[in-house]
Design an enzyme around this catalytic site. Structure first.
Site, PDB file in Angstrom:
ATOM      1  N   TYR A 364       0.815  -1.228   0.000  1.00  0.00           N
ATOM      2  CA  TYR A 364       0.000   0.000   0.000  1.00  0.00           C
ATOM      3  C   TYR A 364       0.842   1.268   0.000  1.00  0.00           C
ATOM      4  O   TYR A 364       0.303   2.352   0.202  1.00  0.00           O
ATOM      5  CB  TYR A 364      -0.897   0.067   1.245  1.00  0.00           C
ATOM      6  N   CYS A 391      14.575 -11.541  -1.148  1.00  0.00           N
ATOM      7  CA  CYS A 391      15.204 -11.375  -2.459  1.00  0.00           C
ATOM      8  C   CYS A 391      14.305 -10.548  -3.349  1.00  0.00           C
ATOM      9  O   CYS A 391      13.731 -11.049  -4.312  1.00  0.00           O
ATOM     10  CB  CYS A 391      15.456 -12.734  -3.077  1.00  0.00           C
TER      11      CYS A 391
HETATM   12  N1  LLP Z   1     -15.440  -4.392   8.887  1.00  0.00           N
HETATM   13  C1  LLP Z   1     -15.338  -4.856   7.638  1.00  0.00           C
HETATM   14  C2  LLP Z   1     -16.533  -5.367   6.969  1.00  0.00           C
HETATM   15  C3  LLP Z   1     -14.091  -4.854   6.984  1.00  0.00           C
HETATM   16  O1  LLP Z   1     -14.001  -5.302   5.751  1.00  0.00           O
HETATM   17  C4  LLP Z   1     -12.956  -4.366   7.674  1.00  0.00           C
HETATM   18  C5  LLP Z   1     -11.642  -4.364   7.036  1.00  0.00           C
HETATM   19  C6  LLP Z   1     -13.106  -3.907   8.986  1.00  0.00           C
HETATM   20  C7  LLP Z   1     -14.373  -3.918   9.568  1.00  0.00           C
HETATM   21  C8  LLP Z   1     -11.970  -3.402   9.815  1.00  0.00           C
HETATM   22  O2  LLP Z   1     -11.346  -2.284   9.262  1.00  0.00           O
HETATM   23  P1  LLP Z   1     -10.250  -1.486  10.125  1.00  0.00           P
HETATM   24  O3  LLP Z   1     -10.981  -0.809  11.258  1.00  0.00           O
HETATM   25  O4  LLP Z   1      -9.250  -2.466  10.638  1.00  0.00           O
HETATM   26  O5  LLP Z   1      -9.646  -0.544   9.147  1.00  0.00           O
HETATM   27  N2  LLP Z   1      -5.084  -4.981   4.900  1.00  0.00           N
HETATM   28  C9  LLP Z   1      -5.460  -3.585   4.839  1.00  0.00           C
HETATM   29  C10 LLP Z   1      -6.790  -3.352   5.488  1.00  0.00           C
HETATM   30  C11 LLP Z   1      -7.891  -4.200   4.890  1.00  0.00           C
HETATM   31  C12 LLP Z   1      -9.160  -4.023   5.644  1.00  0.00           C
HETATM   32  C13 LLP Z   1     -10.202  -4.952   5.185  1.00  0.00           C
HETATM   33  N3  LLP Z   1     -11.435  -4.818   5.869  1.00  0.00           N
HETATM   34  C14 LLP Z   1      -4.367  -2.770   5.531  1.00  0.00           C
HETATM   35  O6  LLP Z   1      -3.379  -3.345   5.962  1.00  0.00           O
HETATM   36  O7  LLP Z   1      -4.456  -1.544   5.593  1.00  0.00           O
END
Ligand code: LLP
Length: 463
Positions: A364, A391
């Site tokens: 990201y 790598c």
């Molecule tokens: N609820 C739903 C339906 C979601 O899809 C997500 C995250 C959350 C809650 C929680 O979101 P948060 O509060 O943690 O932002 N891998 C990415 C983030 C992907 C989030 C996917 N869904 C990153 O590292 O930024």
């Protein structure tokens, strides 16, 4: 930079434009409380301590790289969210940010609910004793087997994500002789970014059912007509790492409008709405996250106002913070291996982990901070890029940061705010061994997820 651009491309070799990185902090030894977990401080010798334990001791006992999770901070953040929203709302921790059995127990003890989005997360939640009625089951393509397990376990809600799923869940519930409580996930046409939001008529992404063209209204019609389902509300999640409340406000307004349309068409007032997660945290001192009480007030004000205007009873609100709870509570500890000054560019500092324990920078273009934590230093700041041992030239942990110029191999450095989406997205690339998660609290440290071993790798490889 666009997400589709390859991170190992020009960014690696380019000279960064003037002003791309912030100036060095006035004092490189200072630990900005915005990015470090609450019990982090430096001891009299200048070493960083968490929960009262110095990093040298932690590194000796648990090795590096490792994630250290500040348990009292995690619990305090759970309580802050629960208190901010009060008894008329539910806080579902989003397990995808980081989930383990210990975390489930803390959530349970602090009165939170839990959002899971796979069979694996559901198993972890149930195994650690989370009451099924406090679990929400999510996902845009839940398998039939996953739905069966969720229904059998009696989860409090399944969030329906497609027309096929409405029918699938209804059939499975009927076969089990139950009425499954469900919400419908709608896409409200708000695409939220970190500092902005763009309203679009149709969202070009895979989640949910669009409000546009009456799609969501049709989904509601079908869900209400099926005996296996008890439709309790609608759900909206607009994105992640968001600071601006405007996107949430538009989302809340549109969800309430849908509730009013449902009342007008079917004569039912759905009792709940879920506004999802996505609240941003500070990864660097430049970030300014909102406190849970500000978020709770902004959301409940808008829902109350819109409901009054539509003459609806105010529904019970739920939210699903993941990153905002666990993100700030952990740091990754690395040992410096090699240091390569590149004349006129920057100094490459290689650590004993990398994109296998933090893919977010490569994926990201995420920003992180870093500090020398085994000691303090009065040396001049030097511009560094902290890279891993993989790598791949895109194997960057911290793109631009300043560390003291006397940094040496064997020093310990730490990257704060790695509690969310780091261990949970960790990989075995290059047959790396995924690091442990160590919970630290009041002078005690214990492994909650152990380090992978080479034996683990060989056990999966059946030859
Ligand atoms: N609820 C739903 C339906 C979601 O899809 C997500 C995250 C959350 C809650 C929680 O979101 P948060 O509060 O943690 O932002 N891998 C990415 C983030 C992907 C989030 C996917 N869904 C990153 O590292 O930024």
């Amino acid at each position: 930079m666009s997400r589709s651009a390859h991170p190992a491309g020009p960014r690696h070799a380019d000279v960064l434009p003037e002003g791309h990185y912030s100036a060095p902090a006035a004092d490189l030894n200072a630990l900005d409380e915005k990015v470090w977990s609450r019990t982090v401080t430096r001891d009299a010798d200048g070493a960083l301590t968490v929960g009262g334990i110095a990093v040298a001791r932690l590194a000796e006992e648990f090795g590096t790289p490792a994630y250290f999770l500040d348990e009292s901070d995690f619990r305090a953040r759970c309580r802050a969210w629960a208190d901010a929203f009060g008894p008329d709302a539910d806080v579902f921790y989003a397990g995808k940010a980081f989930l383990s059995r210990a975390v489930v127990r803390w959530l349970k003890e602090e009165g939170l609910h839990l959002d899971v989005c796979s069979g694996g997360e559901l198993t972890t939640a149930l195994d650690a004793g989370m009451p099924a009625e406090r679990i929400a089951f999510h996902g845009n393509n839940k398998t039939v087997a996953e739905i069966e397990r969720a229904v059998e376990a009696g989860v409090g809600r399944i969030v329906l994500d497609s027309f096929q799923e409405i029918v699938r869940v209804a059939h499975i519930a009927q076969r089990h002789g139950v009425r499954q409580r469900v919400q419908i996930r709608v896409t409200v046409g708000v695409e939220a970014h970190t500092h902005e939001f763009i309203a679009t008529a149709h969202e070009d992404q895979k989640f949910g059912i669009a409000l546009a063209d009456g799609q969501a209204a049709e989904a509601v019609r079908r869900a209400l007509s099926l005996d296996g389902l008890e439709l309790i509300g609608v759900h909206s999640h607009i994105g992640s790492q968001i600071f601006d409340m405007a996107g949430f406000e538009v989302s809340a307004r549109r969800v309430v409008q849908l509730l009013a349309e449902i009342r007008d068409e079917h004569g039912v007032e759905l009792p709940e709405i879920d506004l999802g997660g996505g609240l941003g945290i500070a990864y660097t001192s430049d970030d300014d996250p909102r406190e849970p009480h500000e978020i709770a007030k902004a959301l409940s004000d808008i829902v109350t106002r819109e409901c009054e205007a539509a003459k609806l009873r105010t529904p019970r609100i739920s939210v699903e913070p993941g990153r905002a709870i666990v993100g700030p509570t952990a740091f990754t500890l690395y040992e410096v291996g090699t240091i390569k000054p590149l004349e006129g560019l920057r100094t490459y500092v290689s650590v004993d982990g990398g994109m296998s324990d933090n893919i977010r920078t490569a994926l990201y273009d995420a920003e992180y901070s870093v500090a020398l934590v085994s000691r303090t230093s009065d040396a001049e700041p030097m511009l560094v890029r902290v890279v891993g041992k993989h790598c791949e030239s895109g194997d960057i942990v911290v793109k631009d940061a300043f560390l003291p110029a006397d940094l040496a191999p064997g020093d310990l450095i730490a990257v704060p705010a790695t509690g969310a989406y780091c261990r949970s997205m960790a990989s075995n690339y290059n047959h790396a061994l995924r690091p442990p998660v160590v919970a630290v609290r009041e002078g005690e440290a214990r492994v909650i997820v152990r380090r992978e071993t080479e034996e683990d790798l060989l056990r999966l490889d059946v030859g």
